[in-house]
Design an enzyme around this catalytic site. Structure first.
Site, PDB file in Angstrom:
ATOM      1  CE  LYS A 150      -7.356   2.231   3.187  1.00 24.30           C
ATOM      2  NZ  LYS A 150      -6.111   2.396   3.975  1.00 24.30           N
ATOM      3  CD  GLU A 167      -2.486   1.313   2.726  1.00 25.89           C
ATOM      4  OE1 GLU A 167      -3.479   2.060   2.798  1.00 25.89           O
ATOM      5  OE2 GLU A 167      -2.087   0.611   3.683  1.00 25.89           O
ATOM      6  CB  CYS A 193      -4.827  -0.986   4.623  1.00 23.42           C
ATOM      7  SG  CYS A 193      -3.982  -0.901   6.228  1.00 23.42           S
TER       8      CYS A 193
END
Length: 498
Positions: free
Chosen positions: A179, A49, A217
């Site tokens: 995200k 990430e 994540c």
């Protein structure tokens, strides 16, 4: 019934590199990693990430509730300048979609940038959209033949997105997602992406269809986000992350079983010896501090032992720790000139009665172990090993695996056993933990702790995903679609074929 014909194995790989000081340096490092992956014949490689652009660990950008400082705004300016421009738009958080993927957006011009109306665009020089990062990623994938999946910080308009790009060596970038839910204070600097970007993509390698998508994540703690991928019939679930807790591996194993898919996770390994700060203008942010407070995980594995570089600690005569009974045990410090090859690599013997270490004064210290025969004494030399001994001694679980970690391997088909986590915050800001999991929850490679250089890989049979559907199909026969309904705004959940 005749047995099914064997399908070709696909080699999955991942690594735990940290972001470099500038974006060009990070891209150069990515190029080197991809070439090493190609030498190992890895087909699909996942990187962490925010790998390109940097994860801003440890900074609050001068923000308090109801207050922002000028210094913090300058920090944000530098971080924004270090992000990459992939030539996409803001849109509704999804960007321009297929128009961007197919490179159908109009090139930028000097005049349109200057006055915003583009009336004289025919007279002005025309430039490709973005800053060239997209083209560089496509070149690296094409040159190496490796399908790349990499995290990046993408700027579009005045906003930043934590993004992931899927880069095919033959077709270029075939997908990008943003995200949808930045975690905690990430929301201070990262905008929310559209759930429409959760769309899975497909590639075919040696006749094997791979349906893949990434969840970033702590999005992995959102059950409906996971279900959005399962519903699309993914057989490769990718989880770039900034979480290096021991608990992360258990989540990845759950996802693999739940989705009956292979799972690959990647997280940066950042030694604390590296200089960290918000970069100067145009530079990429170096990692400062993990955004999750617990910093622990299993022992490390090094897939490239010959290339391993051991960080030398500050010079000192010796260190020591106290056992639960109050006894002090001295530990040696390694010579500053210790070569990489002297790093302990012996694995835990199947059985032994006891083991021992020598301190720098020549005293032998006997360590308790499980039943078996006596093993040879070992000298503790690496700083990370000493920290593991200290941590293990405090909880009464000293063993040779605590000192040396699991056996080292460079074979892509090997499995790695998960071990008890130890804390070593003095030496690593983020300890990595990249791993590869089977559809039945078995850890096939990793976790890759305290190794920012090696590449872990494994050969897999994607028909294992179908074998697992015999008794569990989370988005199909097991989901009770007659009673439960699931949809995602802007996302077609029609399953991709195998």
């Amino acid at each position: 019934m005749a047995p099914p014909a064997a399908t070709p194995k696909i080699r999955l790989g991942t690594a735990s590199p940290g972001t470099r000081a500038t974006t060009p340096e990070t891209l150069a490092q990515l190029d080197q990693i991809a070439h090493r992956a190609a030498e190992k014949k890895i087909d699909i490689l996942l990187l962490p990430e925010a790998y390109i652009g940097g994860y801003p660990r440890g900074t609050a950008f001068g923000c308090l509730m109801g207050s922002r400082s000028n210094e913090g705004r300058d920090e944000y300016l530098r971080y924004f300048q270090s992000a990459v421009d992939l030539g996409d738009t803001v849109g509704d958080g999804a960007g321009a979609g297929d128009a961007w993927l197919n490179k159908e957006l109009q090139p930028t011009t000097e005049n349109s940038n200057a006055n915003g109306n583009g009336n004289d665009s025919d007279k002005a020089p025309r430039h490709p959209r973005g800053d060239g990062t997209r083209e560089e990623l496509e070149r690296i994938a094409h040159d190496t033949g490796v399908f790349l999946v990499a995290g990046c910080i993408e700027k579009a308009g005045g906003s930043l997105y934590c993004a992931v790009v899927y880069v095919c060596p033959h077709r270029g970038i075939i997908g990008k997602r943003r995200k949808v839910m930045p975690t905690g204070t990430e929301r201070l600097v990262w905008a929310q992406g559209s759930p429409a970007t959760l769309r899975a993509v497909s590639t075919t390698i040696r006749g094997v269809r791979v349906n893949l998508a990434a969840v970033i994540c702590w999005e992995n703690y959102m059950p409906l986000v996971r279900q959005a991928l399962y519903a699309q019939n993914v057989n490769l679930y990718l989880a770039p992350t900034a979480d290096n807790r021991d608990a992360w591996l258990s989540l990845m194993r759950t996802v693999a079983i739940e989705g009956r898919c292979f799972v690959v996770s990647s997280n940066m390994c950042v030694p604390s010896s590296e200089t960290v700060s918000v970069p100067a203008a145009g530079q990429t942010q170096r990692s400062v501090q993990e955004h999750h407070p617990v910093n622990d995980g299993p022992n490390s594995i090094d897939d490239d032992e010959d290339d391993f570089i051991q960080e030398s600690p500050p010079a000192r005569r010796r260190s020591s720790f106290k056992t639960a009974e109050g006894f002090e045990i001295a530990l040696p410090s390694p010579p500053q000139s210790q070569p990489p090859s002297s790093r302990p690599t012996s694995s835990v013997p199947p059985t032994r009665r006891k083991s021992s270490i020598f301190d720098e004064d020549g005293n032998e210290i006997v360590l308790p172990c499980i039943d078996g025969t006596t093993s040879s004494p070992t000298t503790v030399t690496s700083p990370s090993s000493r920290a593991k001994v200290r941590a293990a001694a405090t909880r009464g679980s000293l063993s040779m695996s605590t000192i040396n970690g699991p056996s080292q391997t460079d074979t892509p088909t090997s499995s790695t056993t998960t071990t008890t986590a130890t804390k070593n915050p003095a030496e690593f800001v983020s300890r990595g933990g990249s791993s590869i999991i089977s559809p039945f929850g078995d850890v096939l490679a990793g976790p890759q702790w305290e190794d920012d250089h090696g590449i872990i890989s494994v050969d897999v049979d994607f028909e294992d995903c179908i074998r697992g559907r015999l008794d569990l199909d989370t988005a199909g026969s097991y989901s009770r679609n007659d009673s439960f309904r699931f949809s995602v705004q802007g996302l077609d959940l029609s399953p991709l074929p195998y």
